[in-house]
Design an enzyme around this catalytic site. Structure first.
Site, PDB file in Angstrom:
ATOM      1  CG  LEU C 145      -1.874  -1.412   1.435  1.00  0.00           C
ATOM      2  CD1 LEU C 145      -2.820  -0.866   2.497  1.00  0.00           C
ATOM      3  CD2 LEU C 145      -2.727  -1.538   0.137  1.00  0.00           C
ATOM      4  N   GLY C 190       1.018  -5.336   1.221  1.00  0.00           N
ATOM      5  CA  GLY C 190       0.264  -5.527   0.183  1.00  0.00           C
ATOM      6  C   GLY C 190       0.567  -6.449  -0.943  1.00  0.00           C
ATOM      7  CG  ASN C 214       6.387  -5.992   6.082  1.00  0.00           C
ATOM      8  OD1 ASN C 214       5.550  -6.006   5.283  1.00  0.00           O
ATOM      9  ND2 ASN C 214       7.451  -4.785   5.907  1.00  0.00           N
ATOM     10  CD  GLU C 215       0.554  -5.898   6.489  1.00  0.00           C
ATOM     11  OE1 GLU C 215       1.351  -6.793   6.921  1.00  0.00           O
ATOM     12  OE2 GLU C 215       0.329  -5.737   5.468  1.00  0.00           O
TER      13      GLU C 215
END
Lengths: 339, 339, 339
Positions: C145, C190, C214-215
């Protein structure tokens, strides 16, 4: 060698069933119990439950079929229908069920009826605690559902056939017995489902044998409860790919993805199956059974909740002209292959 | 070496709890948040929630137990009850909880009470972000539930005991802290559940150690939430077989099926656990905690929704004459073994 | 080389959609069907369904973009927007979609809009049955994103952006086409979701490439439907650890945990992707599509049921001063890195 039991008239009943028979489907909600304990009042095991076959009465069970043949020790009892041979070793409590319906043990309505009646008898026999399922037909465990049953018949017949397929799975996947599939041949589609519905799967090492839910290859889709049973065995991702590609796995591959638990040389298969059943029977029956119910209940309940829709969907599908046409063509092709 | 904290009076409360304590059970519905952010009005973290133990007041927390003993650096705080020793390294933010209840760290009501109080204290202590759980008893991590608590007691006692077992799991499986089990001994049944409820499991290499949910071997059935926790770790198929056979797995086997994440020589266990906690603490707390909640919420909620039934089922079961008889026999057998 | 299609005006529509487009989201309840069969009355495929983009009319589809350029054989059709190049080989029925948005194929609103429109066109084109997704940017598949879309914009913009992220996933995870990700570069967050939403993932062997959700490393939390998609691919335990640690996996590790299905040398990637699509296209379309729907429906439905809440949560989160501040700081840091 084995007496023949006349097939019970096929009827659909809805009534109270004995605890032992239905407990996998309507499990005791008390998960911490020991053998023989059911503290619920009223006992949920007597909940009304729709089934395909009437309960076999003890009288039927103890008839001619159960006279020990002279050559067998008194510890062995056998009965045979046209398509399945059952031998019960009363000393170990382990029955062996042998599919013997040439050419490929396909699951016709008659085969399924015999299968369900045999399962019910064994389930209700206190002398029987374990079951090994295998085949007497070389190179084939079972070829799956019989396409003849889906072709040129009445809608009533299609419904009866599909209910029998469901019933077989409900009884086997929810069985209180220890169930081991000794897979001594190829096992596509419905044959694979039988193996998946057991507690443990041992397959014979043979480069020609394959196993899998290959429905997609035939242009059809495995019902949701085939899928649920498969996912419970191999996980979501493996099932997603295998079902979409309609894969028939080689024996090493089936072992690697967890579709079978163990692979042994064909001549060791029976011996290994006996050893595995013995290992599982070493556990207290009731604790093992309730644990099994706890693991399988969600999937069994989901099917029961959608059973009639599932039948209706099958009947609608198979009754269509286009489907009848392609099934006829498929059968013509099979005939020419043989000729 | 460590001050002793008087056990808080055991009571059952239902009230509003501080956010940090209950958030795993009543998680923030906003999954995209950063540390300290809770945009919901009213904050769902203050939702009323029934718990076994009252919240420890800050006064209790800061009493004698927390005076740093002369020999310890000011970066170490320790407190000990009768059965569990807790040391908090305030520089790293990592506490170590050591089970020290001979002979086998069995989970008695007193043990569980101390365990829950210790967990609550650490959970509420902003200086503590990680937790290592291990044992001071040679060759045993924890032997699981104490059978003495299930024998010859009142129904009220059985209910209190079972609620404490539930509470321990709710707090540990839903903890906001990074939790690592340093499994330095055998860990059957309830002991295995403690390990399974952590974020990561490291086991000492030792051919004598075993781990597993072996309830079926004793004729009982693991509760559904033991099963759910197990399935989340090892998947449905492995759990199905392991639970039905009541398997106690060797260390390599436990590693292979994913029941433990890592195996190290016993002398490296503590060091490895410290390194793993540090790795997990490198992540922003709030993102990690909400991710954990997202993964575990379904199973925690399912238990909370059936908590009272689960207690009632346990009480009904254990109160039965037949169960009392077999438990007494089992304890007699254990006594003779020792004698 | 390829004509440019003007971006369709972005609008939100709620209306009846053609069967082919929505069937993954509102699947045919009949699981045993063959190509072209839909016996339900009324056909559930025409159920009203809210979508981001209007259906592209056949006129638009057959315009200039589809005039075969002189150099291409008549079996190739291509269209290109600013950020994505699409080539359809009408002889094989396989389209290749190439991300070409420097520097890192980040998922901006414009990128997502082009992506969704391209997916819709291909989905509605009977000549297209399979899709390969890859990147023209060296060393990057997609960076996920675009943070620019979350910074200093209106709440309406945030909502539109998040709806586009959702729409992309709904279309790709529920696509009727065979979808293969040819992952020829790193693929965090994303970008990883795009790969996970395909039917099969092939990754190029390269020690510098990484892939993962990996957010958590950035202090944020992957939405529940990222998580569900991940769990369906790698199972609960692997997802739990990987998500909490925000792990970016090396290629061999990604292969080992099942996050990618196959690893090949980079120069073989395209060829391998073509072979895999061909394998999947050998199955009857309708059986394969319904099987895919059966496997993915629960997760797609769960998102659709919570779609508006999910948007509201995202908007609330990203609108907060504290979040805006940290995102600005993060972007400053990125700018300095480049400078």
């Amino acid at each position: 060698m084995a007496a023949v039991v006349t097939l019970a008239r096929r009827i659909t009943l809805s009534g109270a069933l004995p605890c032992r028979m239905v407990s996998p489907h309507v499990p005791c909600p008390l998960l911490l119990v020991q053998a023989g304990e059911c503290p619920m009042t009223p006992c949920p095991h007597t909940t009304p439950f729709g089934v395909l076959f009437p309960r076999s009465s003890p009288q039927v069970w103890s008839q001619a079929a159960w006279q020990p043949p002279g050559l067998l020790s008194t510890q062995r009892r056998a009965f045979s229908n046209n398509k399945i041979l059952v031998e019960l070793d009363t000393s170990s409590g382990v029955a062996t069920m042998k599919f013997k319906s040439p050419p490929v043990n396909s699951l016709s309505l008659d085969f399924l009826t015999e299968f369900c009646i045999s399962l019910e008898k064994l389930e209700n026999d206190r002398a029987c605690r374990g079951l090994i399922i295998t085949s007497t037909i070389p190179r084939v465990f079972s070829s799956g559902l019989d396409i003849m049953e889906m072709c040129g018949k009445s809608t009533e017949h299609y419904a009866e056939f599909w209910r029998a397929v469901q019933e077989m799975w409900l009884r086997l996947y929810g069985s209180n017995m220890v169930t081991v599939a000794a897979v001594n041949g190829s096992s596509p589609a419905g044959g694979c489902l039988i193996a998946l519905s057991c507690d443990y799967r041992i397959m014979a090492e043979n480069p020609k044998y394959v196993i899998g839910l290959n429905e997609a290859q035939l242009g059809i889709v495995a019902p949701f409860w085939f899928k649920d049973t498969f996912v419970n065995a191999v996980g979501h991702r493996v099932a997603e790919r295998s079902l979409q590609l309609g894969l028939l796995h080689s024996v090493p591959e089936a072992h690697q993805i967890g579709l079978v638990d163990e692979v042994v040389p064909e001549e060791k298969l029976q011996e290994k199956a006996v050893a595995v059943v013995a290992q599982w029977l070493a556990l207290p029956d009731h604790a093992r059974q309730l644990t099994k119910t706890m693991m399988r209940k969600a999937v069994l309940d989901h099917m029961l909740a959608h059973r009639e829709e599932d039948i209706q969907n099958f009947v609608n599908f198979v009754s269509k002209d286009s489907i009848q046409k392609s099934l006829s063509m498929y059968m013509e092709m099979l005939k020419k292959k043989k000729g």
